[in-house]
Enzyme design. Sequence first.
Site, PDB file in Angstrom:
ATOM      1  N   GLU A 187       0.832  -1.220   0.000  1.00 28.15           N
ATOM      2  CA  GLU A 187       0.000   0.000   0.000  1.00 28.15           C
ATOM      3  C   GLU A 187       0.858   1.258   0.000  1.00 28.15           C
ATOM      4  O   GLU A 187       0.493   2.274  -0.605  1.00 28.15           O
ATOM      5  CB  GLU A 187      -0.947  -0.010   1.207  1.00 28.15           C
ATOM      6  CG  GLU A 187      -1.944  -1.161   1.222  1.00 28.15           C
ATOM      7  CD  GLU A 187      -2.770  -1.267  -0.053  1.00 28.15           C
ATOM      8  OE1 GLU A 187      -3.003  -0.235  -0.701  1.00 28.15           O
ATOM      9  OE2 GLU A 187      -3.168  -2.394  -0.408  1.00 28.15           O
TER      10      GLU A 187
ATOM     11  N   HIS B 151       1.752   2.012  -3.582  1.00 33.21           N
ATOM     12  CA  HIS B 151       0.665   2.699  -4.289  1.00 33.21           C
ATOM     13  C   HIS B 151       0.630   4.181  -3.906  1.00 33.21           C
ATOM     14  O   HIS B 151       0.527   5.063  -4.764  1.00 33.21           O
ATOM     15  CB  HIS B 151      -0.690   2.078  -3.922  1.00 33.21           C
ATOM     16  CG  HIS B 151      -0.967   0.755  -4.564  1.00 33.21           C
ATOM     17  ND1 HIS B 151      -0.832   0.536  -5.918  1.00 33.21           N
ATOM     18  CD2 HIS B 151      -1.393  -0.422  -4.036  1.00 33.21           C
ATOM     19  CE1 HIS B 151      -1.165  -0.719  -6.191  1.00 33.21           C
ATOM     20  NE2 HIS B 151      -1.504  -1.320  -5.066  1.00 33.21           N
TER      21      HIS B 151
ATOM     22  N   ASP C 233      -4.748  -5.392  -9.235  1.00 31.56           N
ATOM     23  CA  ASP C 233      -3.983  -4.264  -9.805  1.00 31.56           C
ATOM     24  C   ASP C 233      -3.521  -4.593 -11.230  1.00 31.56           C
ATOM     25  O   ASP C 233      -3.607  -3.755 -12.131  1.00 31.56           O
ATOM     26  CB  ASP C 233      -2.756  -3.957  -8.936  1.00 31.56           C
ATOM     27  CG  ASP C 233      -3.130  -3.547  -7.522  1.00 31.56           C
ATOM     28  OD1 ASP C 233      -4.181  -2.915  -7.363  1.00 31.56           O
ATOM     29  OD2 ASP C 233      -2.381  -3.868  -6.592  1.00 31.56           O
TER      30      ASP C 233
END
Length: 332
Positions: free
Chosen positions: A127, A130, A202
């Site tokens: 995360e 990202h 993703d």
Amino acid sequence: EGVILIAATNRPDVLDPALMRPGRFDRQVIVSYPDINGREAILKVHARKKPLAPDVKLKTIAKTTAGFTGADLENLLNEAALLAARKNKKAITMEEIEEATIKVVVGAEKKTRVMSDKEKKLTAYHEAGHAICFHELATQDPVHEISIIPRGMAGGYTMPLPSEDKSYNSRTEMLEDIVVCLGGRVAEAIILDDISTGASNDIEKATKTARDMVTKYGMTKELGCICYGKDNSAVFLGRDMGHTQDYSERTAAKIDELILEIVNNAYDRAETILKDNIDKLHEVAAYLIKHEKMGGDDFEAVMNGTYVEPVEAEDAESEEDNANTAENKDNE
């Protein structure tokens, strides 16, 4: 005489063409996603019988819910009301509104699911990857919240906050969307020297975006402004389901080549961004491992180098005791 027939559908593509001929339905009204003023008006309707705290501003909620439908907005206020009731509050506050917004977008938190330290570390770096890509790319929205608590089907999420309603996406935006999608996988590869199945969604999004750029939007010089393939996912009266290939095998090979090139270039760009910000990647991941959630303000502070870890009560007491001990020794 005097009979008016009104009909509505979410799938006009599957209607019998006979219904759409002139003289059948004389007027067609396309209802798209509401804009900011539309969202505010919808929120006013659904908030009529709900007690709202003074800090709740419907205009602010409308700004932060770009892309929400009327049903989504109704669901948001209903979820916020339930959350406020569970906390024994007399009115809905912005805290419940924000929590409900995330619940509508991502899903409910699975607090009962226990993650191992290895899974926690992997999700935190994924995360963080990202989030840093979001921050470093000019066309992307600012990060609103990062979490490594599982929600819905996701093991964690990085939630951007749309700054405006968008009707179109540019080529640059789509390329940077792919970079952001691959940021989590790249972070895993850099830090853990391994990759996991957590990036499957993703990769699916990145591939679809790249394929649409090549075959649907004519965004490559090699194949030009031509639409390749026809989507026949709508099934009605003898239509076949699937994708019609109206191009040669040679063109198909070129399409595959261009999709791979776009995705690989995006991967390389994500890798460069994360290696250039490796210290920030470690810092954001460490924060997530410790706190599980990270707000947009704390994330921006980390990226700008201004974040200071708040002193907890126990630490503050121990520091005060140490200071008093040192002072007593000086007096002696």
